[in-house]
Design a protein around this motif. Structure first.
Motif, PDB file in Angstrom:
ATOM      1  N   GLY A  96       0.842  -1.189   0.000  1.00  0.00           N
ATOM      2  CA  GLY A  96       0.000   0.000   0.000  1.00  0.00           C
ATOM      3  C   GLY A  96       0.871   1.231   0.000  1.00  0.00           C
ATOM      4  N   ALA A  97       0.374   2.327   0.552  1.00  0.00           N
ATOM      5  CA  ALA A  97       1.086   3.599   0.501  1.00  0.00           C
ATOM      6  C   ALA A  97       2.441   3.511   1.194  1.00  0.00           C
ATOM      7  N   ILE A  98       3.438   4.184   0.597  1.00  0.00           N
ATOM      8  CA  ILE A  98       4.763   4.335   1.184  1.00  0.00           C
ATOM      9  C   ILE A  98       4.954   5.809   1.497  1.00  0.00           C
ATOM     10  N   HIS A  99       5.219   6.137   2.762  1.00  0.00           N
ATOM     11  CA  HIS A  99       5.435   7.515   3.177  1.00  0.00           C
ATOM     12  C   HIS A  99       6.915   7.703   3.498  1.00  0.00           C
ATOM     13  N   LEU A 100       7.562   8.626   2.797  1.00  0.00           N
ATOM     14  CA  LEU A 100       8.982   8.875   2.994  1.00  0.00           C
ATOM     15  C   LEU A 100       9.197   9.847   4.148  1.00  0.00           C
ATOM     16  N   ALA A 101      10.402   9.825   4.697  1.00  0.00           N
ATOM     17  CA  ALA A 101      10.775  10.689   5.811  1.00  0.00           C
ATOM     18  C   ALA A 101      12.029  11.466   5.439  1.00  0.00           C
ATOM     19  N   ASP A 102      12.452  12.383   6.312  1.00  0.00           N
ATOM     20  CA  ASP A 102      13.655  13.179   6.075  1.00  0.00           C
ATOM     21  C   ASP A 102      14.859  12.273   5.822  1.00  0.00           C
ATOM     22  N   ASN A 103      15.669  12.687   4.829  1.00  0.00           N
ATOM     23  CA  ASN A 103      16.971  12.052   4.584  1.00  0.00           C
ATOM     24  C   ASN A 103      16.856  10.590   4.161  1.00  0.00           C
ATOM     25  N   GLU A 135      -6.638  21.860  -2.618  1.00  0.00           N
ATOM     26  CA  GLU A 135      -6.210  21.111  -1.445  1.00  0.00           C
ATOM     27  C   GLU A 135      -7.398  20.411  -0.783  1.00  0.00           C
ATOM     28  N   LEU A 136      -7.101  19.249  -0.189  1.00  0.00           N
ATOM     29  CA  LEU A 136      -8.136  18.439   0.468  1.00  0.00           C
ATOM     30  C   LEU A 136      -7.476  17.359   1.294  1.00  0.00           C
ATOM     31  N   MET A 137      -8.285  16.582   1.970  1.00  0.00           N
ATOM     32  CA  MET A 137      -7.857  15.355   2.638  1.00  0.00           C
ATOM     33  C   MET A 137      -8.398  14.194   1.801  1.00  0.00           C
ATOM     34  N   ASN A 138      -7.487  13.348   1.326  1.00  0.00           N
ATOM     35  CA  ASN A 138      -7.922  12.309   0.392  1.00  0.00           C
ATOM     36  C   ASN A 138      -7.039  11.075   0.561  1.00  0.00           C
ATOM     37  N   TYR A 139      -7.368  10.038  -0.210  1.00  0.00           N
ATOM     38  CA  TYR A 139      -6.499   8.872  -0.271  1.00  0.00           C
ATOM     39  C   TYR A 139      -5.044   9.313  -0.413  1.00  0.00           C
ATOM     40  N   SER A 140      -4.156   8.617   0.245  1.00  0.00           N
ATOM     41  CA  SER A 140      -2.737   8.932   0.128  1.00  0.00           C
ATOM     42  C   SER A 140      -2.241   8.664  -1.281  1.00  0.00           C
ATOM     43  N   PRO A 141      -1.429   9.560  -1.844  1.00  0.00           N
ATOM     44  CA  PRO A 141      -0.646   9.163  -3.015  1.00  0.00           C
ATOM     45  C   PRO A 141       0.146   7.898  -2.690  1.00  0.00           C
ATOM     46  N   PHE A 142       0.485   7.132  -3.721  1.00  0.00           N
ATOM     47  CA  PHE A 142       1.095   5.828  -3.471  1.00  0.00           C
ATOM     48  C   PHE A 142       2.480   5.973  -2.830  1.00  0.00           C
ATOM     49  N   ILE A 143       3.319   6.876  -3.346  1.00  0.00           N
ATOM     50  CA  ILE A 143       4.553   7.263  -2.660  1.00  0.00           C
ATOM     51  C   ILE A 143       4.399   8.732  -2.297  1.00  0.00           C
ATOM     52  N   TYR A 144       4.547   9.054  -1.029  1.00  0.00           N
ATOM     53  CA  TYR A 144       4.128  10.367  -0.513  1.00  0.00           C
ATOM     54  C   TYR A 144       5.131  10.860   0.519  1.00  0.00           C
ATOM     55  N   ALA A 145       5.345  12.168   0.513  1.00  0.00           N
ATOM     56  CA  ALA A 145       6.095  12.823   1.585  1.00  0.00           C
ATOM     57  C   ALA A 145       5.486  14.192   1.785  1.00  0.00           C
ATOM     58  N   HIS A 146       5.400  14.629   3.031  1.00  0.00           N
ATOM     59  CA  HIS A 146       4.816  15.935   3.343  1.00  0.00           C
ATOM     60  C   HIS A 146       5.746  16.671   4.297  1.00  0.00           C
ATOM     61  N   GLY A 147       6.193  17.874   3.877  1.00  0.00           N
ATOM     62  CA  GLY A 147       7.022  18.701   4.730  1.00  0.00           C
ATOM     63  C   GLY A 147       8.387  18.109   5.018  1.00  0.00           C
ATOM     64  N   GLN A 213       3.722  11.772  -5.041  1.00  0.00           N
ATOM     65  CA  GLN A 213       3.500  13.174  -4.709  1.00  0.00           C
ATOM     66  C   GLN A 213       4.389  13.566  -3.531  1.00  0.00           C
ATOM     67  N   LEU A 214       5.219  14.583  -3.754  1.00  0.00           N
ATOM     68  CA  LEU A 214       6.047  15.182  -2.712  1.00  0.00           C
ATOM     69  C   LEU A 214       5.451  16.542  -2.434  1.00  0.00           C
ATOM     70  N   TYR A 215       5.026  16.773  -1.189  1.00  0.00           N
ATOM     71  CA  TYR A 215       4.224  17.958  -0.855  1.00  0.00           C
ATOM     72  C   TYR A 215       4.977  18.818   0.162  1.00  0.00           C
ATOM     73  N   ARG A 216       5.207  20.068  -0.192  1.00  0.00           N
ATOM     74  CA  ARG A 216       5.953  21.002   0.667  1.00  0.00           C
ATOM     75  C   ARG A 216       7.284  20.407   1.123  1.00  0.00           C
ATOM     76  N   CYS A 217       8.008  19.847   0.178  1.00  0.00           N
ATOM     77  CA  CYS A 217       9.313  19.271   0.462  1.00  0.00           C
ATOM     78  C   CYS A 217      10.428  20.144  -0.115  1.00  0.00           C
ATOM     79  N   ARG A 218      11.613  19.982   0.437  1.00  0.00           N
ATOM     80  CA  ARG A 218      12.802  20.686  -0.034  1.00  0.00           C
ATOM     81  C   ARG A 218      13.904  19.663  -0.315  1.00  0.00           C
ATOM     82  N   ASN A 219      14.557  19.855  -1.459  1.00  0.00           N
ATOM     83  CA  ASN A 219      15.667  18.984  -1.872  1.00  0.00           C
ATOM     84  C   ASN A 219      15.139  17.587  -2.223  1.00  0.00           C
ATOM     85  N   VAL A 220      14.621  17.484  -3.429  1.00  0.00           N
ATOM     86  CA  VAL A 220      13.958  16.271  -3.911  1.00  0.00           C
ATOM     87  C   VAL A 220      14.710  15.733  -5.115  1.00  0.00           C
TER      88      VAL A 220
END
Length: 458
Positions: A96-103, A135-147, A213-220
Protein backbone atom coordinates in the motif's frame (compact mmCIF):
# COMPACT_ATOMS: atom_id res chain seq x y z
CA UNK A 1 9.42 25.93 6.46
CA UNK A 2 6.84 28.34 5.07
CA UNK A 3 8.86 31.45 6.03
CA UNK A 4 11.94 29.84 4.52
CA UNK A 5 10.06 29.20 1.28
CA UNK A 6 8.93 32.85 1.13
CA UNK A 7 12.50 34.07 1.55
CA UNK A 8 13.66 31.65 -1.14
CA UNK A 9 10.97 32.87 -3.54
CA UNK A 10 12.22 36.42 -3.11
CA UNK A 11 15.79 35.41 -3.92
CA UNK A 12 14.79 33.20 -6.85
CA UNK A 13 12.76 36.05 -8.37
CA UNK A 14 15.74 38.36 -8.26
CA UNK A 15 14.78 40.06 -5.02
CA UNK A 16 11.06 40.45 -5.69
CA UNK A 17 8.15 38.20 -4.95
CA UNK A 18 6.59 37.46 -8.32
CA UNK A 19 3.28 39.20 -9.03
CA UNK A 20 1.68 40.14 -12.32
CA UNK A 21 2.86 43.68 -11.76
CA UNK A 22 6.51 42.69 -11.98
CA UNK A 23 6.17 40.09 -14.73
CA UNK A 24 8.07 42.10 -17.32
CA UNK A 25 9.13 41.16 -20.83
CA UNK A 26 12.76 40.14 -20.82
CA UNK A 27 14.42 39.74 -24.20
CA UNK A 28 15.11 36.09 -25.01
CA UNK A 29 18.89 36.39 -24.90
CA UNK A 30 18.83 38.00 -21.48
CA UNK A 31 16.27 35.48 -20.28
CA UNK A 32 18.38 32.46 -21.25
CA UNK A 33 21.28 33.93 -19.30
CA UNK A 34 19.24 33.17 -16.17
CA UNK A 35 19.46 29.42 -16.76
CA UNK A 36 23.01 28.78 -15.44
CA UNK A 37 22.23 30.43 -12.10
CA UNK A 38 18.98 28.46 -11.77
CA UNK A 39 20.83 25.28 -12.69
CA UNK A 40 23.51 25.87 -10.05
CA UNK A 41 20.86 26.23 -7.35
CA UNK A 42 19.25 22.90 -8.24
CA UNK A 43 21.41 20.40 -6.36
CA UNK A 44 20.28 16.84 -5.61
CA UNK A 45 20.28 15.80 -1.96
CA UNK A 46 23.05 13.59 -0.60
CA UNK A 47 22.51 10.74 1.82
CA UNK A 48 24.61 8.89 4.39
CA UNK A 49 25.96 5.54 3.26
CA UNK A 50 23.72 3.55 5.55
CA UNK A 51 21.56 0.90 3.86
CA UNK A 52 18.27 -0.50 5.15
CA UNK A 53 17.00 -3.36 2.94
CA UNK A 54 13.24 -3.71 3.08
CA UNK A 55 13.78 -7.47 3.19
CA UNK A 56 15.49 -6.96 6.55
CA UNK A 57 12.24 -5.52 7.86
CA UNK A 58 9.96 -8.30 6.69
CA UNK A 59 9.33 -7.54 3.01
CA UNK A 60 9.00 -10.52 0.67
CA UNK A 61 9.46 -9.95 -3.05
CA UNK A 62 7.07 -12.64 -4.25
CA UNK A 63 4.43 -10.30 -5.71
CA UNK A 64 1.70 -11.55 -3.39
CA UNK A 65 2.81 -10.87 0.19
CA UNK A 66 1.67 -7.39 1.21
CA UNK A 67 4.72 -5.43 2.38
CA UNK A 68 3.20 -2.13 3.56
CA UNK A 69 4.36 -2.48 7.17
CA UNK A 70 7.80 -3.65 6.12
CA UNK A 71 8.31 -0.52 4.00
CA UNK A 72 7.12 1.65 6.90
CA UNK A 73 9.55 -0.03 9.32
CA UNK A 74 12.48 0.35 6.92
CA UNK A 75 11.74 4.05 6.32
CA UNK A 76 11.37 4.68 10.06
CA UNK A 77 14.64 2.90 10.88
CA UNK A 78 16.50 4.77 8.15
CA UNK A 79 15.24 8.16 9.25
CA UNK A 80 15.83 7.44 12.95
CA UNK A 81 19.44 6.56 12.22
CA UNK A 82 19.96 9.93 10.54
CA UNK A 83 19.17 8.89 7.00
CA UNK A 84 20.46 6.70 4.23
CA UNK A 85 19.10 4.32 1.62
CA UNK A 86 15.99 2.17 1.93
CA UNK A 87 16.96 -0.58 -0.47
CA UNK A 88 14.47 -2.55 -2.54
CA UNK A 89 16.29 -5.64 -3.89
CA UNK A 90 15.32 -7.50 -7.05
CA UNK A 91 11.84 -8.97 -6.75
CA UNK A 92 8.23 -7.80 -6.87
CA UNK A 93 6.88 -6.15 -3.75
CA UNK A 94 3.14 -5.68 -3.28
CA UNK A 95 2.35 -2.77 -0.99
CA UNK A 96 0.00 0.00 0.00
CA UNK A 97 1.09 3.60 0.50
CA UNK A 98 4.76 4.34 1.18
CA UNK A 99 5.43 7.51 3.18
CA UNK A 100 8.98 8.88 2.99
CA UNK A 101 10.78 10.69 5.81
CA UNK A 102 13.65 13.18 6.07
CA UNK A 103 16.97 12.05 4.58
CA UNK A 104 15.56 8.89 3.00
CA UNK A 105 16.46 7.61 -0.47
CA UNK A 106 14.05 4.89 -1.61
CA UNK A 107 16.29 2.94 -4.00
CA UNK A 108 15.09 0.22 -6.37
CA UNK A 109 17.76 -2.16 -7.62
CA UNK A 110 17.65 -3.43 -11.19
CA UNK A 111 14.99 -6.12 -11.31
CA UNK A 112 13.00 -4.61 -8.44
CA UNK A 113 9.33 -3.73 -8.88
CA UNK A 114 7.16 -1.96 -6.33
CA UNK A 115 3.64 -3.01 -7.26
CA UNK A 116 0.89 -1.05 -5.57
CA UNK A 117 -2.25 -2.65 -4.20
CA UNK A 118 -5.54 -2.12 -6.01
CA UNK A 119 -7.45 -1.92 -2.72
CA UNK A 120 -8.33 1.73 -1.91
CA UNK A 121 -8.30 0.89 1.81
CA UNK A 122 -4.51 0.52 1.55
CA UNK A 123 -4.26 4.31 1.01
CA UNK A 124 -6.03 5.28 4.22
CA UNK A 125 -6.04 7.18 6.52
CA UNK A 126 -6.51 10.27 4.37
CA UNK A 127 -3.64 12.76 4.04
CA UNK A 128 -3.28 16.40 3.03
CA UNK A 129 -2.95 16.48 -0.73
CA UNK A 130 -3.99 18.36 -3.88
CA UNK A 131 -6.45 17.16 -6.47
CA UNK A 132 -6.28 19.09 -9.75
CA UNK A 133 -5.04 22.23 -7.99
CA UNK A 134 -7.35 22.13 -4.93
CA UNK A 135 -6.21 21.11 -1.45
CA UNK A 136 -8.14 18.44 0.47
CA UNK A 137 -7.86 15.36 2.64
CA UNK A 138 -7.92 12.31 0.39
CA UNK A 139 -6.50 8.87 -0.27
CA UNK A 140 -2.74 8.93 0.13
CA UNK A 141 -0.65 9.16 -3.01
CA UNK A 142 1.10 5.83 -3.47
CA UNK A 143 4.55 7.26 -2.66
CA UNK A 144 4.13 10.37 -0.51
CA UNK A 145 6.09 12.82 1.59
CA UNK A 146 4.82 15.94 3.34
CA UNK A 147 7.02 18.70 4.73
CA UNK A 148 10.18 16.62 4.34
CA UNK A 149 13.77 17.63 3.57
CA UNK A 150 16.16 15.52 1.48
CA UNK A 151 13.99 12.82 -0.07
CA UNK A 152 14.72 10.69 -3.11
CA UNK A 153 13.37 7.86 -5.24
CA UNK A 154 16.20 6.35 -7.28
CA UNK A 155 17.45 3.23 -9.02
CA UNK A 156 16.74 1.09 -12.06
CA UNK A 157 13.55 -0.56 -10.92
CA UNK A 158 9.86 -0.15 -11.75
CA UNK A 159 7.11 1.62 -9.79
CA UNK A 160 3.84 0.09 -10.96
CA UNK A 161 0.54 1.72 -9.98
CA UNK A 162 -1.42 -1.24 -11.39
CA UNK A 163 -4.27 1.00 -12.54
CA UNK A 164 -6.35 -0.21 -15.44
CA UNK A 165 -9.85 0.03 -16.87
CA UNK A 166 -11.36 -1.76 -13.88
CA UNK A 167 -9.14 -0.36 -11.11
CA UNK A 168 -8.86 3.40 -10.48
CA UNK A 169 -9.25 4.49 -14.12
CA UNK A 170 -12.92 3.51 -14.04
CA UNK A 171 -13.45 6.32 -11.50
CA UNK A 172 -12.65 8.91 -14.18
CA UNK A 173 -15.97 8.78 -16.02
CA UNK A 174 -19.52 7.52 -15.95
CA UNK A 175 -21.20 5.16 -15.23
CA UNK A 176 -21.32 5.74 -11.50
CA UNK A 177 -19.55 5.51 -9.18
CA UNK A 178 -17.24 8.11 -10.67
CA UNK A 179 -15.31 11.22 -9.67
CA UNK A 180 -17.67 13.73 -11.31
CA UNK A 181 -19.87 14.51 -8.27
CA UNK A 182 -16.85 14.61 -5.96
CA UNK A 183 -15.00 17.03 -8.24
CA UNK A 184 -18.00 19.37 -8.13
CA UNK A 185 -18.26 19.01 -4.36
CA UNK A 186 -14.57 19.75 -3.83
CA UNK A 187 -14.73 22.81 -6.08
CA UNK A 188 -17.73 24.12 -4.16
CA UNK A 189 -16.06 23.55 -0.79
CA UNK A 190 -13.08 25.57 -2.01
CA UNK A 191 -15.31 28.36 -3.35
CA UNK A 192 -17.09 28.47 0.01
CA UNK A 193 -13.82 28.75 1.91
CA UNK A 194 -14.30 25.52 3.86
CA UNK A 195 -11.04 24.74 5.74
CA UNK A 196 -8.87 22.07 4.11
CA UNK A 197 -9.09 19.84 7.20
CA UNK A 198 -12.85 19.68 6.69
CA UNK A 199 -12.66 18.76 2.99
CA UNK A 200 -12.50 15.06 3.77
CA UNK A 201 -12.85 12.60 0.91
CA UNK A 202 -11.24 9.14 0.76
CA UNK A 203 -13.50 6.20 1.60
CA UNK A 204 -16.87 6.45 -0.10
CA UNK A 205 -15.52 8.99 -2.61
CA UNK A 206 -13.86 8.69 -5.99
CA UNK A 207 -11.06 11.21 -6.37
CA UNK A 208 -8.05 9.29 -7.70
CA UNK A 209 -4.68 9.60 -5.93
CA UNK A 210 -1.37 10.34 -7.64
CA UNK A 211 1.36 7.73 -8.00
CA UNK A 212 4.16 9.93 -6.55
CA UNK A 213 3.50 13.17 -4.71
CA UNK A 214 6.05 15.18 -2.71
CA UNK A 215 4.22 17.96 -0.85
CA UNK A 216 5.95 21.00 0.67
CA UNK A 217 9.31 19.27 0.46
CA UNK A 218 12.80 20.69 -0.03
CA UNK A 219 15.67 18.98 -1.87
CA UNK A 220 13.96 16.27 -3.91
CA UNK A 221 15.50 13.76 -6.32
CA UNK A 222 13.70 11.27 -8.56
CA UNK A 223 16.20 9.49 -10.79
CA UNK A 224 16.47 6.45 -13.02
CA UNK A 225 13.24 4.65 -12.20
CA UNK A 226 10.42 3.66 -14.52
CA UNK A 227 6.91 4.60 -13.42
CA UNK A 228 3.76 3.24 -14.98
CA UNK A 229 0.00 2.98 -14.78
CA UNK A 230 -0.85 5.59 -12.17
CA UNK A 231 -4.47 6.20 -11.14
CA UNK A 232 -3.90 9.73 -12.54
CA UNK A 233 -0.85 12.08 -12.51
CA UNK A 234 2.37 10.07 -12.22
CA UNK A 235 4.93 12.44 -10.64
CA UNK A 236 3.53 15.46 -8.81
CA UNK A 237 5.81 17.73 -6.75
CA UNK A 238 3.68 20.35 -4.96
CA UNK A 239 4.95 23.51 -3.22
CA UNK A 240 8.48 22.10 -3.34
CA UNK A 241 11.84 23.84 -3.65
CA UNK A 242 14.89 22.33 -5.39
CA UNK A 243 13.58 19.35 -7.35
CA UNK A 244 15.52 17.13 -9.77
CA UNK A 245 13.73 14.60 -11.99
CA UNK A 246 16.41 12.94 -14.09
CA UNK A 247 16.63 9.90 -16.32
CA UNK A 248 13.09 8.80 -15.47
CA UNK A 249 10.83 6.86 -17.83
CA UNK A 250 7.08 7.40 -17.56
CA UNK A 251 5.29 4.64 -19.45
CA UNK A 252 1.59 5.22 -18.94
CA UNK A 253 0.01 5.97 -22.32
CA UNK A 254 -3.43 4.48 -21.79
CA UNK A 255 -4.64 5.96 -18.52
CA UNK A 256 -6.93 8.99 -18.24
CA UNK A 257 -5.16 12.06 -16.84
CA UNK A 258 -1.90 10.09 -16.71
CA UNK A 259 0.34 13.16 -16.89
CA UNK A 260 4.05 12.46 -16.75
CA UNK A 261 5.54 15.09 -14.42
CA UNK A 262 3.51 18.01 -13.02
CA UNK A 263 5.49 20.45 -10.87
CA UNK A 264 2.85 22.57 -9.15
CA UNK A 265 3.63 25.79 -7.27
CA UNK A 266 7.27 24.72 -7.20
CA UNK A 267 10.49 26.74 -7.42
CA UNK A 268 13.74 25.58 -9.04
CA UNK A 269 12.88 22.35 -10.86
CA UNK A 270 15.05 20.41 -13.31
CA UNK A 271 13.44 17.75 -15.54
CA UNK A 272 16.28 16.27 -17.54
CA UNK A 273 16.89 13.33 -19.88
CA UNK A 274 13.48 11.80 -19.18
CA UNK A 275 11.21 9.87 -21.54
CA UNK A 276 7.47 10.33 -21.45
CA UNK A 277 4.78 8.16 -22.99
CA UNK A 278 1.58 9.30 -21.34
CA UNK A 279 -2.20 9.37 -21.45
CA UNK A 280 -2.22 13.14 -20.95
CA UNK A 281 0.39 15.91 -20.84
CA UNK A 282 4.02 14.79 -20.67
CA UNK A 283 5.27 17.73 -18.59
CA UNK A 284 2.64 20.10 -17.19
CA UNK A 285 3.62 23.09 -15.05
CA UNK A 286 0.80 24.08 -12.69
CA UNK A 287 0.06 26.58 -9.90
CA UNK A 288 -3.27 25.87 -8.20
CA UNK A 289 -6.82 26.34 -9.40
CA UNK A 290 -9.54 28.97 -8.96
CA UNK A 291 -10.54 29.96 -5.41
CA UNK A 292 -8.10 27.59 -3.76
CA UNK A 293 -5.29 28.74 -6.00
CA UNK A 294 -6.01 32.31 -4.96
CA UNK A 295 -6.01 31.31 -1.30
CA UNK A 296 -2.65 29.52 -1.48
CA UNK A 297 -1.29 31.98 -4.07
CA UNK A 298 2.07 30.34 -4.78
CA UNK A 299 3.71 30.39 -8.22
CA UNK A 300 5.68 27.87 -10.21
CA UNK A 301 8.96 29.48 -11.17
CA UNK A 302 12.34 28.55 -12.63
CA UNK A 303 11.37 25.29 -14.34
CA UNK A 304 14.01 23.73 -16.62
CA UNK A 305 13.13 20.95 -19.09
CA UNK A 306 16.23 19.68 -20.88
CA UNK A 307 16.91 16.87 -23.36
CA UNK A 308 13.67 14.97 -22.86
CA UNK A 309 11.77 12.71 -25.24
CA UNK A 310 8.00 13.02 -25.49
CA UNK A 311 5.92 10.37 -27.27
CA UNK A 312 2.17 9.93 -26.66
CA UNK A 313 0.45 12.71 -24.77
CA UNK A 314 -1.95 15.64 -24.97
CA UNK A 315 0.99 18.04 -24.83
CA UNK A 316 4.77 17.75 -24.82
CA UNK A 317 5.68 20.71 -22.61
CA UNK A 318 2.51 22.24 -21.15
CA UNK A 319 1.58 25.03 -18.78
CA UNK A 320 -1.82 24.76 -17.12
CA UNK A 321 -4.63 24.44 -16.95
CA UNK A 322 -4.16 25.19 -13.23
CA UNK A 323 -2.45 28.61 -13.48
CA UNK A 324 -4.01 30.61 -10.64
CA UNK A 325 -0.87 31.13 -8.56
CA UNK A 326 1.11 32.17 -11.62
CA UNK A 327 3.81 30.54 -13.78
CA UNK A 328 7.00 32.29 -14.78
CA UNK A 329 10.47 31.49 -16.11
CA UNK A 330 9.95 28.15 -17.82
CA UNK A 331 12.78 27.05 -20.13
CA UNK A 332 12.66 23.97 -22.38
CA UNK A 333 15.39 23.00 -24.85
CA UNK A 334 16.90 20.09 -26.77
CA UNK A 335 13.68 18.08 -26.58
CA UNK A 336 12.37 15.61 -29.17
CA UNK A 337 8.64 15.07 -29.52
CA UNK A 338 6.80 12.79 -31.90
CA UNK A 339 3.85 10.42 -32.00
CA UNK A 340 0.63 9.92 -33.88
CA UNK A 341 -0.94 10.31 -30.42
CA UNK A 342 0.99 13.41 -29.38
CA UNK A 343 -1.63 16.11 -29.78
CA UNK A 344 0.53 19.23 -29.34
CA UNK A 345 4.21 19.90 -28.77
CA UNK A 346 4.01 23.19 -26.84
CA UNK A 347 0.75 23.85 -25.04
CA UNK A 348 -0.47 26.65 -22.75
CA UNK A 349 -4.03 26.24 -21.48
CA UNK A 350 -6.13 28.25 -19.05
CA UNK A 351 -9.48 30.04 -18.89
CA UNK A 352 -11.29 33.05 -17.34
CA UNK A 353 -11.99 31.17 -14.11
CA UNK A 354 -8.31 30.55 -13.38
CA UNK A 355 -6.76 34.03 -13.29
CA UNK A 356 -3.07 34.20 -12.49
CA UNK A 357 -0.35 34.87 -15.01
CA UNK A 358 1.73 32.83 -17.45
CA UNK A 359 4.79 34.75 -18.59
CA UNK A 360 8.38 34.36 -19.65
CA UNK A 361 8.23 30.96 -21.33
CA UNK A 362 11.24 30.12 -23.49
CA UNK A 363 11.66 27.21 -25.88
CA UNK A 364 14.52 26.49 -28.24
CA UNK A 365 15.96 23.61 -30.26
CA UNK A 366 12.75 21.57 -30.17
CA UNK A 367 12.28 18.83 -32.80
CA UNK A 368 8.76 17.60 -33.52
CA UNK A 369 8.36 14.63 -35.85
CA UNK A 370 4.57 14.62 -35.94
CA UNK A 371 1.68 15.92 -33.89
CA UNK A 372 -2.02 15.15 -34.04
CA UNK A 373 -3.20 18.76 -33.58
CA UNK A 374 -1.38 22.11 -33.52
CA UNK A 375 2.37 22.13 -33.00
CA UNK A 376 1.99 25.20 -30.77
CA UNK A 377 -1.22 25.92 -28.87
CA UNK A 378 -1.99 28.80 -26.54
CA UNK A 379 -5.66 28.61 -25.54
CA UNK A 380 -7.33 30.86 -22.99
CA UNK A 381 -10.70 29.11 -23.45
CA UNK A 382 -9.82 25.78 -21.86
CA UNK A 383 -12.91 23.62 -21.23
CA UNK A 384 -14.71 25.88 -23.72
CA UNK A 385 -14.95 28.78 -21.24
CA UNK A 386 -14.59 32.15 -22.92
CA UNK A 387 -15.78 34.55 -20.23
CA UNK A 388 -15.51 34.70 -16.47
CA UNK A 389 -14.46 36.81 -13.49
CA UNK A 390 -10.71 36.03 -13.53
CA UNK A 391 -9.03 36.58 -16.87
CA UNK A 392 -5.52 35.13 -16.92
CA UNK A 393 -2.58 37.29 -18.03
CA UNK A 394 -0.75 35.25 -20.66
CA UNK A 395 2.15 36.33 -22.85
CA UNK A 396 5.88 36.69 -23.18
CA UNK A 397 6.27 33.35 -25.02
CA UNK A 398 9.43 32.94 -27.09
CA UNK A 399 10.12 29.96 -29.39
CA UNK A 400 13.37 29.60 -31.33
CA UNK A 401 14.75 26.95 -33.67
CA UNK A 402 11.74 24.66 -33.60
CA UNK A 403 11.52 22.17 -36.47
CA UNK A 404 8.24 20.33 -37.02
CA UNK A 405 7.57 17.63 -39.58
CA UNK A 406 3.86 16.87 -39.92
CA UNK A 407 0.76 18.17 -38.16
CA UNK A 408 -2.68 19.58 -38.95
CA UNK A 409 -1.44 23.14 -38.26
CA UNK A 410 1.47 25.10 -36.90
CA UNK A 411 -0.42 27.40 -34.50
CA UNK A 412 -3.64 27.51 -32.52
CA UNK A 413 -3.66 30.78 -30.57
CA UNK A 414 -6.99 31.65 -28.92
CA UNK A 415 -7.23 34.59 -26.56
CA UNK A 416 -10.29 35.91 -24.79
CA UNK A 417 -12.34 38.78 -26.26
CA UNK A 418 -11.10 41.81 -24.37
CA UNK A 419 -8.24 39.80 -22.84
CA UNK A 420 -5.84 38.84 -25.62
CA UNK A 421 -2.73 36.75 -25.51
CA UNK A 422 0.07 39.29 -25.19
CA UNK A 423 3.21 38.39 -27.06
CA UNK A 424 4.12 35.18 -28.90
CA UNK A 425 7.45 35.32 -30.73
CA UNK A 426 8.63 32.53 -33.04
CA UNK A 427 11.94 32.75 -34.88
CA UNK A 428 14.27 30.62 -37.02
CA UNK A 429 11.73 27.80 -37.19
CA UNK A 430 10.38 25.42 -39.83
CA UNK A 431 6.96 23.75 -40.07
CA UNK A 432 7.21 21.33 -42.97
CA UNK A 433 3.87 19.62 -43.67
CA UNK A 434 0.96 21.54 -42.17
CA UNK A 435 -2.42 20.43 -43.55
CA UNK A 436 -4.67 23.29 -42.39
CA UNK A 437 -4.57 27.05 -41.84
CA UNK A 438 -3.57 28.39 -38.45
CA UNK A 439 -6.19 29.50 -35.93
CA UNK A 440 -5.25 32.90 -34.44
CA UNK A 441 -7.82 35.02 -32.58
CA UNK A 442 -7.51 37.72 -29.91
CA UNK A 443 -3.71 37.89 -29.94
CA UNK A 444 -1.60 41.02 -29.59
CA UNK A 445 2.02 40.82 -30.65
CA UNK A 446 2.26 37.60 -32.67
CA UNK A 447 5.72 37.89 -34.27
CA UNK A 448 7.21 35.52 -36.82
CA UNK A 449 10.85 36.00 -37.78
CA UNK A 450 12.51 33.74 -40.31
CA UNK A 451 9.73 31.18 -40.11
CA UNK A 452 8.78 28.83 -42.93
CA UNK A 453 5.50 26.92 -43.21
CA UNK A 454 5.12 24.39 -46.02
CA UNK A 455 8.23 25.81 -47.65
CA UNK A 456 6.97 29.40 -47.65
CA UNK A 457 8.32 32.22 -45.52
CA UNK A 458 5.51 33.70 -43.41
Amino acid sequence: MEQSRRRFLAVAAGGLLVTPAVAGRAEAGTAWSRVPAIRRRITPPRFPRRVFPVTGHGAVGDGTTKCTEAFARAVAACSAAGGGRVLVPAGTYLTGAIHLADNVDLHLEAGATIRFSRDPADYLPVVATRYEGIELMNYSPFIYAHGRTNVAITGEGVIDGQADATHWWDWSSDPAPSEGPDKKLLAQLAEDGVPVAERVFGEGHYLRPNLIQLYRCRNVLIEGVTVKDSPMWNIHPVLCVNVTVRGVTVDSPNGPNNDGCDPESCVDVLIERCEFNTGDDCVAVKAGKNADGRRVNEPSMNILVNSCVMRDGNGGVTVGSETTGGVRWVFAWNCTMSSARLERAIRIKTNPERGGYVRDLYFRDITVGQAADAVVEVALNYENKHTGPYFPDVGGIDIRRLRAGRAPRAFTLIGNPGNPIRGVRVSDSVFEEMAEPDVVTDVNGFELRNVRVNGQRV
